[in-house]
Design an enzyme around this catalytic site. Structure first.
Site, PDB file in Angstrom:
ATOM      1  N   LYS A 233      -0.879  -7.289  -9.289  1.00  0.00           N
ATOM      2  CA  LYS A 233      -1.884  -7.154  -8.410  1.00  0.00           C
ATOM      3  C   LYS A 233      -1.526  -6.137  -7.219  1.00  0.00           C
ATOM      4  CE  LYS A 233      -3.085  -8.390  -4.596  1.00  0.00           C
ATOM      5  NZ  LYS A 233      -3.572  -7.387  -3.479  1.00  0.00           N
TER       6      LYS A 233
ATOM      7  N   GLU B 160       9.066  -4.251  13.168  1.00  0.00           N
ATOM      8  CA  GLU B 160       8.648  -3.145  12.273  1.00  0.00           C
ATOM      9  C   GLU B 160       7.521  -2.346  12.706  1.00  0.00           C
ATOM     10  OE1 GLU B 160       7.509  -3.662   8.046  1.00  0.00           O
ATOM     11  OE2 GLU B 160       8.765  -2.209   7.588  1.00  0.00           O
TER      12      GLU B 160
ATOM     13  N   CYS C 104       9.297   2.010   3.489  1.00  0.00           N
ATOM     14  CA  CYS C 104      10.450   0.745   3.819  1.00  0.00           C
ATOM     15  C   CYS C 104      11.862   1.545   4.063  1.00  0.00           C
ATOM     16  CB  CYS C 104      10.350  -0.166   2.685  1.00  0.00           C
ATOM     17  SG  CYS C 104      10.875   0.550   1.300  1.00  0.00           S
TER      18      CYS C 104
ATOM     19  N   PHE D 264       0.901  -1.411   0.131  1.00  0.00           N
ATOM     20  CA  PHE D 264      -0.078   0.168   0.093  1.00  0.00           C
ATOM     21  C   PHE D 264       0.629   1.024   0.038  1.00  0.00           C
ATOM     22  CE2 PHE D 264       0.689  -0.298   4.703  1.00  0.00           C
ATOM     23  CZ  PHE D 264       1.038   1.302   4.805  1.00  0.00           C
TER      24      PHE D 264
ATOM     25  N   GLU E  35      -4.777  -3.747  -1.976  1.00  0.00           N
ATOM     26  CA  GLU E  35      -6.400  -3.498  -2.131  1.00  0.00           C
ATOM     27  C   GLU E  35      -6.867  -2.184  -1.253  1.00  0.00           C
ATOM     28  OE1 GLU E  35      -4.738  -5.841  -0.587  1.00  0.00           O
ATOM     29  OE2 GLU E  35      -5.534  -6.851   0.784  1.00  0.00           O
TER      30      GLU E  35
ATOM     31  N   SER F  81       5.259  -7.004   3.298  1.00  0.00           N
ATOM     32  CA  SER F  81       5.924  -7.156   4.773  1.00  0.00           C
ATOM     33  C   SER F  81       6.697  -8.570   4.825  1.00  0.00           C
ATOM     34  CB  SER F  81       4.753  -7.287   5.779  1.00  0.00           C
ATOM     35  OG  SER F  81       3.870  -8.405   5.050  1.00  0.00           O
TER      36      SER F  81
HETATM   37  P1  NAD Z   1       1.475  -6.532   2.967  1.00  0.00           P
HETATM   38  O1  NAD Z   1       2.549  -7.831   2.838  1.00  0.00           O
HETATM   39  O2  NAD Z   1       0.369  -6.802   3.887  1.00  0.00           O
HETATM   40  O3  NAD Z   1       0.829  -6.748   1.531  1.00  0.00           O
HETATM   41  C1  NAD Z   1       1.476  -6.675   0.442  1.00  0.00           C
HETATM   42  C2  NAD Z   1       0.987  -7.345  -0.716  1.00  0.00           C
HETATM   43  O4  NAD Z   1       0.674  -8.814  -0.223  1.00  0.00           O
HETATM   44  C3  NAD Z   1      -0.491  -6.735  -1.174  1.00  0.00           C
HETATM   45  O5  NAD Z   1      -0.830  -6.714  -2.378  1.00  0.00           O
HETATM   46  C4  NAD Z   1      -1.338  -7.657  -0.481  1.00  0.00           C
HETATM   47  O6  NAD Z   1      -2.855  -7.889  -0.994  1.00  0.00           O
HETATM   48  C5  NAD Z   1      -0.649  -9.032  -0.401  1.00  0.00           C
HETATM   49  N1  NAD Z   1      -1.119  -9.960   0.629  1.00  0.00           N
HETATM   50  C6  NAD Z   1      -1.067  -9.537   2.014  1.00  0.00           C
HETATM   51  N2  NAD Z   1      -1.565 -10.581   2.624  1.00  0.00           N
HETATM   52  C7  NAD Z   1      -1.133 -11.741   1.826  1.00  0.00           C
HETATM   53  C8  NAD Z   1      -1.289 -13.129   2.233  1.00  0.00           C
HETATM   54  N3  NAD Z   1      -1.484 -13.801   3.253  1.00  0.00           N
HETATM   55  N4  NAD Z   1      -1.299 -13.984   0.925  1.00  0.00           N
HETATM   56  C9  NAD Z   1      -1.004 -13.572  -0.184  1.00  0.00           C
HETATM   57  N5  NAD Z   1      -0.832 -12.310  -0.468  1.00  0.00           N
HETATM   58  C10 NAD Z   1      -1.007 -11.271   0.506  1.00  0.00           C
HETATM   59  O7  NAD Z   1       2.359  -5.276   3.008  1.00  0.00           O
HETATM   60  P2  NAD Z   1       1.691  -3.669   3.199  1.00  0.00           P
HETATM   61  O8  NAD Z   1       1.153  -3.663   4.610  1.00  0.00           O
HETATM   62  O9  NAD Z   1       0.769  -3.615   1.999  1.00  0.00           O
HETATM   63  O10 NAD Z   1       2.837  -2.865   2.926  1.00  0.00           O
HETATM   64  C11 NAD Z   1       3.728  -2.483   3.995  1.00  0.00           C
HETATM   65  C12 NAD Z   1       4.942  -3.551   4.335  1.00  0.00           C
HETATM   66  O11 NAD Z   1       5.735  -3.414   2.979  1.00  0.00           O
HETATM   67  C13 NAD Z   1       5.855  -2.941   5.381  1.00  0.00           C
HETATM   68  O12 NAD Z   1       6.428  -4.128   5.895  1.00  0.00           O
HETATM   69  C14 NAD Z   1       7.181  -2.530   4.465  1.00  0.00           C
HETATM   70  O13 NAD Z   1       8.320  -2.427   4.897  1.00  0.00           O
HETATM   71  C15 NAD Z   1       6.928  -3.326   3.178  1.00  0.00           C
HETATM   72  N6  NAD Z   1       7.852  -2.619   2.039  1.00  0.00           N
HETATM   73  C16 NAD Z   1       9.265  -3.014   1.775  1.00  0.00           C
HETATM   74  C17 NAD Z   1       9.766  -2.388   0.645  1.00  0.00           C
HETATM   75  C18 NAD Z   1      10.952  -2.906   0.309  1.00  0.00           C
HETATM   76  O14 NAD Z   1      11.586  -2.199  -0.613  1.00  0.00           O
HETATM   77  N7  NAD Z   1      11.713  -3.608   1.121  1.00  0.00           N
HETATM   78  C19 NAD Z   1       9.200  -1.441   0.039  1.00  0.00           C
HETATM   79  C20 NAD Z   1       7.729  -0.940   0.416  1.00  0.00           C
HETATM   80  C21 NAD Z   1       7.065  -1.459   1.444  1.00  0.00           C
END
Ligand code: NAD
Length: 496
Positions: free
Chosen positions: A172, A381, A280, A148, A175, A225
């Site tokens: 994808k 985090e 991040c 997000f 959401e 994450s």
């Molecule tokens: P998230 O892991 O909750 O979601 C990321 C994606 O995975 C979304 O599209 C979501 O729909 C999907 N997803 C979520 N749960 C899932 C599951 N159980 N099975 C399959 N798909 C699933 O992350 P978020 O809350 O959207 O974003 C924040 C996180 O992203 C933080 O931890 C941040 O550090 C990380 N991030 C990392 C970087 C990097 O470059 N390392 C960059 C941006 C964000």
């Protein structure tokens, strides 16, 4: 209220399956719903991308690059609209949203160089009358799954390079903020991208799992994450896909006793509280070497935090709201936890209320001092506007702390000592390192990626690694009849 669907084969696809609300974080109001794609919808997107691949692969690199040139001008034309979409669904302030879009645009600019980037290598006369070369061919249908916190930039880390190098793509998005991806899909079509080359499916785990396991998907790029990144890496790899999965972070800034503390404090303000800490590469830990550095830093930070403006991102204050009610509750509970764990809560942002936006997800800036490496607020985090000061006696302890942390995304050091800076950049176990800069985010023509549990897979995003990730190398060895051997040879050819 409208329900946001998908973008498949060059068309918007309406869908009403299991709609989830999309909220404006500043007002707390639901602004629309977004459909959750079924397995069948995702398969339709994959099949369209699969069918579009042969013609796109055979389009000349220059013509693929020309689509990127046009796409760049269209993003510039519609920048204000994209920025408004980011602010409305994510909450980040206007100027920060514009910054995110610019960093994404830089990858598009990088991808316009694909005819050069995708060039292979050639050696003539590797044996008598034999030439050899390698070429970098696209993989096929590749998928991107994005978080997000950067609804424009993170998808743009992926698809410009993937598409420019001849792949077709299924994205994808998160959401929580699905609209930006659809807008980018429209602009790609307007730029002349053939239908089916870029597709967007909105959805949740059902959509993601279909992408991870589908036979026609060749590679998966993920950012999100760490627990989900690890799951994506394990599942997609087990299904034979190439994977790069970027995860969470806990980024430290070391402030040495000789640092320019004014600069360090200014840098920390943006790095810790910009985008409400939902980056991040946000700095969430200030490691002060010596009590004097800690006291001086704190004294500089306090008035700056006091002066910070917080509000609706459309008015461009310093900081906007957190993305959702759930995330607000989670970040707030970490602040409660820090107090229970015995850290000193020097600035408490929990009581913030913004007039006219009482239902928004606003948390004021929080500052903890005397945080230790035993505490969960240090280890985990938080992803919010919460900065922790950790005091250490010396440079070696600062480095050990960072190297022992499970995450290794970004880090930076503020110092006037070249020797310390050199040791830091050389030995620290982190993927992206800064010296006297707040957030060491690599440019488009370098690659972005952390170490340890911040990245699963060998290749980072964009730059040369991005081109490598989205291409497979083929090496060809060629001889023509005038140089053919006249007798059969049974030993291993050594090309003498
Ligand atoms: P998230 O892991 O909750 O979601 C990321 C994606 O995975 C979304 O599209 C979501 O729909 C999907 N997803 C979520 N749960 C899932 C599951 N159980 N099975 C399959 N798909 C699933 O992350 P978020 O809350 O959207 O974003 C924040 C996180 O992203 C933080 O931890 C941040 O550090 C990380 N991030 C990392 C970087 C990097 O470059 N390392 C960059 C941006 C964000």
């Amino acid at each position: 209220m409208s329900t946001i669907g998908h973008f498949i084969n060059g068309e918007h696809v309406a869908d009403n399956n299991q709609p989830k609300p999309v909220t404006n974080p500043a007002t707390g109001q639901v602004i629309h719903d977004v459909a959750m794609a079924t397995v069948e919808t995702v398969e339709t997107a994959i099949n369209n991308a699969y069918d579009a691949f042969p013609a796109w692969r055979d389009t000349t690199p220059l013509n693929r690059a020309r689509v990127m040139f046009k796409f760049k001008t269209l993003i510039e034309r519609d920048a204000d609209k994209i920025v408004a979409l980011i602010t409305e669904e994510h909450g980040k302030v206007k100027s920060d949203a514009a910054g995110e879009l610019t960093r994404g645009l830089e990858i598009v600019e990088f991808a316009t160089g694909i005819p050069h980037l995708q060039k292979g290598e050639h050696s003539s006369q590797v044996g008598r009358g034999i030439d050899s070369w390698s070429e970098m061919q696209p993989l096929g249908v590749v998928a991107g799954i994005t978080p997000f916190n950067f609804p424009a930039m993170v998808p743009m880390w992926m698809f410009p390079i993937a598409i420019a190098s001849g792949n077709t793509f299924v994205l994808k998005p998160s959401e929580k903020n699905p609209s930006v991806a659809l807008k980018l899909a429209e602009l790609l079509k307007e730029a002349g991208l053939p239908d089916g080359v870029f597709n967007v499916v909105n959805g949740d785990k059902v959509a993601v799992d279909t992408l991870l396991t589908h036979q026609k998907i060749e590679a998966v790029s993920f950012v999100g994450s760490t627990p989900i990144a690890e799951y994506i890496y394990a599942t997609a790899s087990a299904h034979g896909k190439r994977v790069q999965a970027l995860g969470g972070a806990k980024n430290h800034m070391v402030i040495m006793p000789d640092a320019d503390v004014d600069s360090a404090a200014n840098a920390l303000m943006g790095a810790a509280y910009g985008s409400a800490g939902e980056r991040c590469m946000a700095i969430s830990v200030a490691v002060c070497v010596g009590d004097e550095a800690a006291e001086e830093l704190k004294a500089k930070l306090l008035p700056k935090i006091e002066a910070m403006t917080v509000g609706n991102g459309v008015n461009d204050p310093d900081m906007g709201p957190l993305v959702s009610a759930d995330h607000y509750a989670k970040v707030r509970s970490y602040v409660d936890l820090g107090v229970e764990e015995g850290a000193d809560l020097v600035v408490d942002g929990r009581d913030l209320s913004i007039e006219g936006y009482e239902d928004g997800f606003f948390l004021g800036a929080c500052l903890f001092d005397n945080v230790t490496d035993e505490m969960r607020i240090y280890k985990e985090e938080i992803f919010g506007p919460v900065l922790c000061i950790v005091r250490v006696p010396d440079f070696e302890t600062a480095c050990r702390l960072i190297n022992d942390h499970e995450y290794g995304n970004g880090t930076t050091i503020f110092t006037r000592n070249g020797d310390a800076a050199r040791k830091f950049t050389h030995y620290i176990q982190v993927g992206m390192v800064g010296v006297n800069v707040p957030i060491p985010v690599p440019m488009a023509f370098h690659s972005f990626g952390g170490w340890k549990r911040s990245l699963f897979g060998p290749l980072h995003m964009h730059g040369k690694d991005g081109v490598r990730f989205y291409t497979k190398m083929k090496t060809i060895t060629q001889r023509w009849p005038s140089d053919m051997p006249s007798v059969a040879e049974f030993s291993m050819p050594t090309l003498k």
